[in-house]
Scaffold this motif. Structure first.
Motif, PDB file in Angstrom:
ATOM      1  N   TRP A  74      -4.730   7.556  -1.504  1.00 34.51           N
ATOM      2  CA  TRP A  74      -4.284   6.388  -0.911  1.00 34.51           C
ATOM      3  C   TRP A  74      -4.651   5.333  -1.533  1.00 34.51           C
ATOM      4  O   TRP A  74      -5.768   4.982  -1.690  1.00 34.51           O
ATOM      5  CB  TRP A  74      -4.846   6.708   0.515  1.00 34.51           C
ATOM      6  N   PHE A 118      -7.178  -2.199   4.883  1.00 32.16           N
ATOM      7  CA  PHE A 118      -6.437  -0.773   5.228  1.00 32.16           C
ATOM      8  C   PHE A 118      -6.447  -0.891   6.951  1.00 32.16           C
ATOM      9  O   PHE A 118      -5.303  -0.411   7.231  1.00 32.16           O
ATOM     10  CB  PHE A 118      -7.033   0.336   4.968  1.00 32.16           C
ATOM     11  N   TRP A 150      -9.131   2.941  -3.482  1.00 31.87           N
ATOM     12  CA  TRP A 150      -8.552   4.030  -3.252  1.00 31.87           C
ATOM     13  C   TRP A 150      -9.250   5.131  -2.851  1.00 31.87           C
ATOM     14  O   TRP A 150     -10.547   5.269  -2.883  1.00 31.87           O
ATOM     15  CB  TRP A 150      -7.852   4.657  -4.705  1.00 31.87           C
ATOM     16  N   THR A 210      -4.920   1.368  -1.219  1.00 31.74           N
ATOM     17  CA  THR A 210      -4.943   0.422  -0.247  1.00 31.74           C
ATOM     18  C   THR A 210      -5.986  -0.735  -0.540  1.00 31.74           C
ATOM     19  O   THR A 210      -6.099  -0.804  -1.629  1.00 31.74           O
ATOM     20  CB  THR A 210      -5.387   1.184   1.143  1.00 31.74           C
ATOM     21  N   TYR A 211      -6.590  -1.329   0.526  1.00 33.26           N
ATOM     22  CA  TYR A 211      -7.546  -2.390   0.182  1.00 33.26           C
ATOM     23  C   TYR A 211      -8.674  -2.256   1.374  1.00 33.26           C
ATOM     24  O   TYR A 211      -8.551  -1.639   2.291  1.00 33.26           O
ATOM     25  CB  TYR A 211      -6.832  -3.656   0.554  1.00 33.26           C
ATOM     26  N   ALA A 246      -8.582  -4.136  -4.263  1.00 34.57           N
ATOM     27  CA  ALA A 246      -7.911  -2.868  -4.439  1.00 34.57           C
ATOM     28  C   ALA A 246      -8.979  -1.595  -4.279  1.00 34.57           C
ATOM     29  O   ALA A 246     -10.005  -1.715  -4.629  1.00 34.57           O
ATOM     30  CB  ALA A 246      -7.345  -2.735  -5.792  1.00 34.57           C
ATOM     31  N   TRP A 255       0.910  -1.227   0.008  1.00 35.02           N
ATOM     32  CA  TRP A 255      -0.130   0.060   0.012  1.00 35.02           C
ATOM     33  C   TRP A 255       1.047   1.139  -0.076  1.00 35.02           C
ATOM     34  O   TRP A 255       2.175   1.161   0.423  1.00 35.02           O
ATOM     35  CB  TRP A 255      -0.985   0.051   1.105  1.00 35.02           C
TER      36      TRP A 255
END
Length: 593
Positions: free
Chosen positions: A361, A531, A372, A363-364, A370, A346
């Motif tokens: 950002w 995240f 963002w 991240t997940y 995925a 990330w």
């Protein structure tokens, strides 16, 4: 910076949008409008205006109980607020009676009815305006539909209505938020909301730059002034180079200049051909210069005011004071968890222009997909930036054309960036009720470039392409983009877009230089721990090749973004090519070298 061409507005001080734009496809190419595009902020970036009267109707459904028996008073107030604009400039606003048609929002489309009605806007607080436009050939952009939604939870009195509607009518006729304070159209991101109910000189002249003065009237106007004068970094105690301002009368009547003045002591008027008593006939001009001579470190602002027979014209001034003439710190680039590699999978990309950072950002979500988020973070102290985090949904990446009106977003939290140096910092965030703090550092895979905001920035001549880039169509494909982190002969590309179902999707590529201006790499789709995972386990990150990417740069500000991607089950192969350019949200932008 949300790439939806949606800006902020609503109740005073609220960091939420209150107008949105949408394009109605047609065959005509967009041409210059013939109207000024600089001094005043327009809803669509370039000026868009009604080609005839704006005919509107009122829908009383869902009005608050306080208005249940006073429909006529509501209509009368709406008409009175529109008349403030028709009295100021040549726009025509005509009430055509009631309708049962509901006003459209982001999920609707142009239906030929300009409706004012009640409901909870999907943007804004007390009210929101949704407008549609299309190309009008040599006449530029034409407004074709504007709907206004008032929130019955907040607009419950005629006094509250006039505070909301007077401002929203400005959006309906084509004005965006002013970048100068203390106007009816003031609003985020460049000025504070006022809740004014009457037009100021800035509002009147902005309207006249779109529509001219009211029929039968003659008035001078300055439409092509810069919206701001940016000096970039200036050494404390050093006098900057002079920035020249051309003052041209684009109105249909003569106007007199009473003087040019600056309120504070850290900026000054230099060469001045626009002294007291200067008279400018239509089409004539004069010039003056402004210099910065800062006494303190940090962001310094002021206004230069041109006093005229048509009222004051104010231009914001901005400079960043630095010690010993050194450039202000710039945090542009990709950032990862400290120490590097400890939470590989990330990261953050920061586009830093002036006192604003656009952060994305990567991240997940809770399912490992995925995900963002983005925010526009404003400087709150010497090394701290604060903003609101948004989750964005939009048109699938393979859409032709990409449908910017399908882009929507929701607030998921807030974040604070604090920097200890240009390579060390922290991000603190609250997302969906989860609070965490991460220590971050710059991602380095080759020699780090030096990034500078302002000054003699010339993006076209740049040979380092680090920046946030978006479609050259601008608002026509607002909603997706790519961040390029450029070090040596390598570009790490982070592409934020949308999956086939419209949910957030990001792909990445490490693109290697193959020839002058040409970079190629493999596109990777990544999954990983949510995240919020503590600890974040990089061993659970899975990287899957899904295609290829080629970046071809014509110059430092224009490129072709070409890709082949296979996604889905079974995989669907998509090959597309997009023209992209740098996204400048604080002129003149940041360039790295």
């Amino acid at each position: 910076m949300l790439a939806t061409a949606v800006w902020c507005g609503g109740a005073a001080g609220a960091e939420v949008p209150d107008f949105a734009l949408n394009m109605v496809p047609n065959s005509g190419p967009v041409q210059p409008s013939g109207h000024a595009v600089s001094k005043y902020k327009y809803t669509f970036g370039a000026p868009a205006r009604w080609q005839g009267p704006l005919h509107w109707r009122y829908n009383h459904a869902n009005a608050p109980s306080s208005f249940s028996s006073s429909k006529d008073a509501v209509v009368a107030q709406l008409i009175a607020d529109s008349s403030k604009w028709t009295a100021a400039c040549g726009v025509q606003i005509v009430y055509d009676g009631e309708t049962s048609v509901a006003p459209n929002n982001l999920g609707g489309g142009a239906d030929g009815f300009n409706v004012i009605g009640w409901g909870k806007p999907d943007i804004g607080i007390s009210g929101a305006t949704y407008s549609w436009y299309q190309s009008n050939g040599a006449n530029g952009l034409a407004l074709v539909d504007s709907d206004m939604i008032l929130d019955p939870k907040y607009v419950t009195t005629l006094a509250q209505m006039t505070m909301t509607v007077s401002h929203e009518w400005g959006h309906a006729i084509g004005l965006a938020h002013s970048n100068v304070e203390r106007t009816l159209m003031s609003g985020s991101p460049d000025s504070a909301y006022t809740n004014y109910t009457e037009l100021t000189a800035d509002d009147v002249n902005g309207c006249r730059c779109l529509y001219g003065p009211p029929p039968g009237q003659q008035a001078g106007n300055f439409c092509s002034l810069p919206d701001a004068v940016e000096f970039g970094s200036v050494g404390v105690g050093v006098t900057s180079a002079e920035s020249e301002v051309t003052v041209e009368n684009s109105g249909n009547g003569a106007m007199q200049i009473a003087g040019v003045a600056i309120g504070g002591s850290e900026f000054a008027v230099g060469t001045n051909q626009c002294g007291p008593g200067t008279t400018l006939a239509p089409g004539t001009s004069c010039r003056f210069g402004v210099v910065a001579r800062l006494a303190r470190i940090g962001d310094r602002t002021d206004e230069v005011t041109i006093s005229t027979s048509e009222g004051p014209f104010r231009i914001p001034l901005d400079a960043s004071g630095v010690a010993g003439g050194q450039p202000a710190p710039n945090y542009e680039g990709a950032w990862v968890n400290t120490p590097a590699g400890s939470e590989s999978g990330w990261g953050l990309t920061l586009s830093h222009q002036g006192d604003v950072i656009f952060a994305t950002w990567f991240t997940y979500d809770e399912n490992g997909k995925a995900w963002w988020l983005s925010m526009t973070a404003n400087k709150v102290s010497e090394n701290a930036f604060v903003g609101t985090l948004y989750e964005t949904h939009g048109s699938p990446f393979n859409s032709v054309p990409f449908d910017s009106k399908a882009v929507s977003y929701s607030v998921v939290g807030t974040a604070t960036l604090v920097f200890n140096s240009e390579s060390d910092g922290t991000i603190s965030y609250l997302v969906n009720g989860i609070a965490q703090v991460k220590r971050i550092e710059r991602m380095a895979f080759a020699k780090l470039p030096v990034c500078t905001f302002g000054g003699n920035v010339n993006a076209t001549a740049a040979t380092n392409y680090q920046d946030v880039w978006w479609s050259s169509a601008g608002a026509g494909e607002a909603g997706w983009g790519t961040i390029l982190t450029h070090q040596g002969d390598i570009i790490f590309a982070s592409w934020y877009t949308y999956d086939f179902d419209g949910t957030p999707l990001w792909l990445s590529a490490t693109a290697i230089k193959r020839a002058t201006g040409i970079y190629e790499g493999t596109l990777i789709r990544t999954t990983g721990p949510a995240f919020s995972a503590v600890p974040f386990d990089p061993a659970k990150v899975v990287r899957t090749p899904v295609g290829t990417l080629t970046l071809t740069f014509g110059d430092g500000n224009h490129a072709t973004f070409a890709y082949t991607v296979a996604l889905g089950t079974p995989p669907v192969a998509v090959t597309q090519s997009k023209q992209i350019t740098r996204l400048v949200y604080r002129a003149p932008g940041t360039v790295c070298q």
